[in-house]
Structure formats: structure tokens, C-alpha cells
Design a protein around this motif. Structure first.
Motif, PDB file in Angstrom:
ATOM      1  N   LYS A 192       4.753  -1.550 -19.702  1.00  0.00           N
ATOM      2  CA  LYS A 192       5.089  -0.741 -18.525  1.00  0.00           C
ATOM      3  C   LYS A 192       6.362  -1.264 -17.852  1.00  0.00           C
ATOM      4  CE  LYS A 192       0.456   0.943 -17.362  1.00  0.00           C
ATOM      5  NZ  LYS A 192      -0.662   0.868 -16.377  1.00  0.00           N
ATOM      6  N   LYS A 193       6.499  -2.579 -17.760  1.00  0.00           N
ATOM      7  CA  LYS A 193       7.713  -3.151 -17.173  1.00  0.00           C
ATOM      8  C   LYS A 193       8.946  -2.797 -17.990  1.00  0.00           C
ATOM      9  CE  LYS A 193       8.026  -7.204 -15.400  1.00  0.00           C
ATOM     10  NZ  LYS A 193       8.029  -8.673 -15.184  1.00  0.00           N
ATOM     11  N   ALA A 196       9.866   0.847 -17.550  1.00  0.00           N
ATOM     12  CA  ALA A 196      10.433   1.114 -16.218  1.00  0.00           C
ATOM     13  C   ALA A 196      11.882   0.692 -16.125  1.00  0.00           C
ATOM     14  CB  ALA A 196       9.597   0.399 -15.156  1.00  0.00           C
ATOM     15  N   ASP A 199      14.235   0.708 -12.892  1.00  0.00           N
ATOM     16  CA  ASP A 199      13.661   1.609 -11.882  1.00  0.00           C
ATOM     17  C   ASP A 199      12.425   0.955 -11.262  1.00  0.00           C
ATOM     18  OD1 ASP A 199      12.635   3.602 -10.311  1.00  0.00           O
ATOM     19  OD2 ASP A 199      12.763   5.172 -11.851  1.00  0.00           O
ATOM     20  N   THR A 201      10.586   1.796  -8.882  1.00  0.00           N
ATOM     21  CA  THR A 201       9.502   2.706  -8.495  1.00  0.00           C
ATOM     22  C   THR A 201       8.528   2.956  -9.637  1.00  0.00           C
ATOM     23  OG1 THR A 201      10.743   4.700  -9.117  1.00  0.00           O
ATOM     24  CG2 THR A 201      11.032   3.868  -6.865  1.00  0.00           C
ATOM     25  N   LYS A 202       8.953   2.681 -10.855  1.00  0.00           N
ATOM     26  CA  LYS A 202       8.094   2.911 -12.019  1.00  0.00           C
ATOM     27  C   LYS A 202       7.437   1.638 -12.534  1.00  0.00           C
ATOM     28  CE  LYS A 202      10.683   6.951 -13.649  1.00  0.00           C
ATOM     29  NZ  LYS A 202      11.470   7.530 -14.765  1.00  0.00           N
ATOM     30  N   ARG A 203       7.801   0.511 -11.960  1.00  0.00           N
ATOM     31  CA  ARG A 203       7.219  -0.753 -12.417  1.00  0.00           C
ATOM     32  C   ARG A 203       5.772  -0.883 -11.959  1.00  0.00           C
ATOM     33  NH1 ARG A 203      12.000  -5.009 -10.779  1.00  0.00           N
ATOM     34  NH2 ARG A 203      13.672  -4.022 -11.988  1.00  0.00           N
TER      35      ARG A 203
END
Length: 388
Positions: A192-193, A196, A199, A201-203
Motif C-alpha cells: 500500500k505504501k 501510494a 501521495d 492521502t493514499k498511504r
């Protein structure tokens, strides 16, 4: 300016060549700069000469698994900092934050020639935190560090069961499950990191436990598995292979029962503590014969004290006891020098007398693996750290 030192005509046991030899050693800027049959001229101009004729010169001894500095001498339970009792999963903890260099155990270790150790959390927790490698000389741990993170401690068998049976870890199956869950969650967290990118906001939300496990998943540090019983050793191997992570097997008490299998697997093993009474079931097979049996099978064997279980200064004596019980003498020396350094990933710095390595040396009047030998001089980073 730091003084150059020349150790003259000692009997060199470099932990690389089995046969000892007589030579001079030049130390400068904290490193071993030159080893030669005779040094003269510019090499010794203005150098401090240490006459070592008839004396035996060894690399500083290395402990691959202990709790030095995390359990104070003569302070009782309240003084120990090597086990966290509030949570069975504490990978976010770092040994460097709990070490007390002023504790008298450091001076005791140094006098016996132990110059570098891997120290860290105990075995109460399924995941205990990060081990660090430090020199045994210094007032401030930040200045003693050889490598801040050498391994992630995990534990199998009786200890996490006993310590957390009233909370959340009653069986061996639970221990294995908890470790797998943390490894799986770390993989997902990493992905996920990475997706992202920049960004924010997506982490995923910051998770200190998973952050601490990322170096394990990336292969930067191994799992350091506390495992005594044969089935626990195989569980550690099973999980490491499932997740393709590094592994060292520490304690390895049942190693003599499964030596051929361990040699085939190829993971480094650290044997000990072997002194004393078998105080619990999983220690019933502990023996000083085990290091030799594993070595002859083809394993890379370190010998450990697990201090304070055995006092740190008795590391050479533990190696000597392994020799008395059948281990090859040179392999026993390597088990507390270069093999131990490889076990904790710092063999580029310590563990042998080679040009370019840290100038950590022990000068003794005989073989330190024999109890009536006296250590006379210890140098760390090219400086005299202790003299008899």
C-alpha cells in the motif's frame, strides 16, 4: 592525533587460518592497517610498540546473542529492560533505547576479551524487537554501535506461552499464527505504501509495528529465532521459507537430534547457554557436545552465553567446554569470532585479524579457551581498553 600502535612478534591466531603464525600488526585510525612478518622503517616510526613475543594474539571475541546492558548487575527484576510484559507483539522496540553502558557487566566482559556483542530483547514475546551490535567500550551507546539493526527477535516454545497464557498466547499454534499474521500484514502495508508513492492521502495509517517489520520482509535483517526444541526449530524454518525471509536459529538446544536436517537447510545456528541445570522441559537435551555435533554435520555454529543467563565474561570458557566435549578447537575459536560475526552480519568489521578490519584484539598468555589462561591486554578500535 590518534597514536599508531605496532604489536611486535605475537603468535597470531587470526580466526581465518587454522595454523597460528608469528608476525607484527600495525594499528592506525582504529583499523588493522598491516600484518607482516616484520614491520620496520616508516611503518613503525613514532608508533607505540607493544612487545608481544611469546604472547598469543586473537581477534576480540564476539557474542552473537545476549542481553548485555539490558539487564543490570545486582539490580533485580526492576532493573531489567530486556523483556516487555505488556504486549506479546512488540517489533517496534529497539535494543539501543534500553542499553546502559555504565553497567558493570561491560567491564567484566571487556576484561575477558569480549569486544563486540549482539544484544537485544528477550524471549517473552512472539516478536520482541530489534537486536543491535555494539562494542563493549563506551559511555554512550550511540558511540558504541557497530550496526544499529542486526536482527528482529522472535520466540517459539515455552517462553511466549508461559508469559502470555493468561492474555493471548496459550499454545505453540498461536505463536506461529501471530508471527504469520504480522508478516502478512507487513507485506500488505508495504504494498500500500509503494502504491501510494508520494501521495500522502493514499498511504496507510502509520503503524510502528509494521514499519519495524519492513526490513525483515525486504531481507535487510533476519528473524532471530529463539528456539530450543526440534519442532520449534522446524516451525521457525517453515515460516521463514514461507515468507522468504532471513533466519538465524538461536539456542538450538535440540540441534544434536536434527543436525543433518539443519545442515541441509543452511541457516546459521547459535548454541547456548549450555552451563547449568535444565530448568524447563525444552532444555532437557542441552549439552556442550551440541556445537561439535552441529559443526561436524556442516552447520555454521556460533557459541553464546545468552548473558545474563551465563555471565558474559565466560564466553571463551563456553567455547573451551565445547572443545572438551568434542568440538574442533579452531572451529570453537571461530564460533566466538568470525562465525559469530557472520551470524549477526558484521563480519566486514569484526571477528578476525585481517587488514582493513576494526582493530579489536586480545593479547593473552595462552589459549583463552583454557581456564588457566590470563588475558593481559584488550584493544578496541586501536586503543588500549583494558590492561591486566
Amino acid at each position: 592525533m590518534e597514536q599508531t600502535i605496532v604489536i611486535k612478534q605475537g603468535i597470531i591466531h587470526d580466526a581465518i587460518h587454522e595454523e597460528a603464525y608469528q608476525a607484527d600488526i600495525l594499528l592506525a585510525q582504529g583499523k588493522i592497517r598491516k600484518i607482516a612478518p616484520v614491520l620496520a622503517g616508516r611503518d613503525i616510526n613514532d608508533a607505540r610498540i607493544i612487545e608481544a613475543f611469546g604472547k598469543h594474539v586473537y581477534p576480540g571475541f564476539v557474542e552473537a546473542h545476549c542481553h548485555l546492558g539490558l539487564d543490570g548487575y545486582a539490580v533485580g527484576f526492576e532493573g531489567q529492560d530486556y523483556n516487555e510484559a505488556t504486549d506479546s507483539l512488540t517489533p517496534q522496540l529497539s535494543a539501543i533505547d534500553g542499553i546502559n553502558p555504565q553497567d558493570s557487566t561491560f567491564a567484566m566482559a571487556l576484561r575477558a576479551g569480549i569486544t563486540c556483542v549482539a544484544t537485544g530483547p528477550g524471549s517473552s514475546n512472539v516478536l520482541g524487537g530489534t537486536f543491535t551490535a555494539i562494542k563493549t567500550v563506551g559511555k554512550r551507546v550511540d558511540d558504541m554501535v557497530v550496526k544499529k539493526a542486526v536482527a528482529m527477535k522472535c520466540a517459539f516454545g515455552e517462553n511466549p506461552k508461559r508469559c502470555y497464557k493468561e492474555k493471548d498466547n496459550y499454545s505453540r499454534m498461536t505463536t506461529a499464527s501471530k508471527l504469520r499474521i504480522m508478516l502478512e500484514r507487513t507485506k500488505e502495508y508495504m504494498e500500500k505504501k509503494e502504491l501510494a508513492g508520494e501521495d500522502i492521502t493514499k498511504r496507510p495509517p502509520y503503524d510502528p509495528k509494521l514499519e519495524a517489520m519492513i526490513p525483515v520482509i525486504k531481507g535487510e535483517i533476519p528473524l532471530k529465532a529463539h528456539a530450543h526444541r526440534a519442532d520449534d526449530i522446524f516451525t521457525a524454518i517453515r515460516i521463514a521459507k514461507e515468507y522468504r525471509v532471513g533466519l538465524t536459529i538461536d539456542h538450538c538446544t535440540d540441534g544434536s537430534l536434527i543436525a543433518e536436517e539443519l545442515a541441509a537447510e543452511g541457516f546459521p545456528v547459535a548454541v547456548g547457554p549450555s552451563f547449568g541445570h535444565a530448568g524447563k522441559y525444552e532444555l532437557k537435551n542441552k549439552s556442550f557436545e551440541t556445537p561439535g555435533i552441529l559443526d561436524r554435520a556442516g552447520c555454521a555454529v556460533s557459541i553464546i552465553t545468552d548473558s545474563p543467563v551465563i555471565q558474559q565474561q565466560y564466553l571463551p570458557l563456553c567455547a573451551g567446554m565445547a572443545v572438551k566435549n568434542g568440538m574442533d578447537a579452531f572451529k570453537a575459536l571461530q564460533a566466538i569470532t568470525i562465525t559469530a560475526a557472520k551470524h549477526i552480519g558484521i563480519a566486514d568489521r569484526v571477528g578476525s585479524l585481517e587488514e582493513g578490519k576494526d582493530a579489536d584484539l586480545v593479547i593473552a598468555n595462552g589459549d583463552p579457551l583454557i581456564s588457566d589462561t590470563s588475558v593481559e591486554l584488550v584493544l578496541v578500535d586501536g586503543k588500549i581498553a583494558w590492561r591486566a
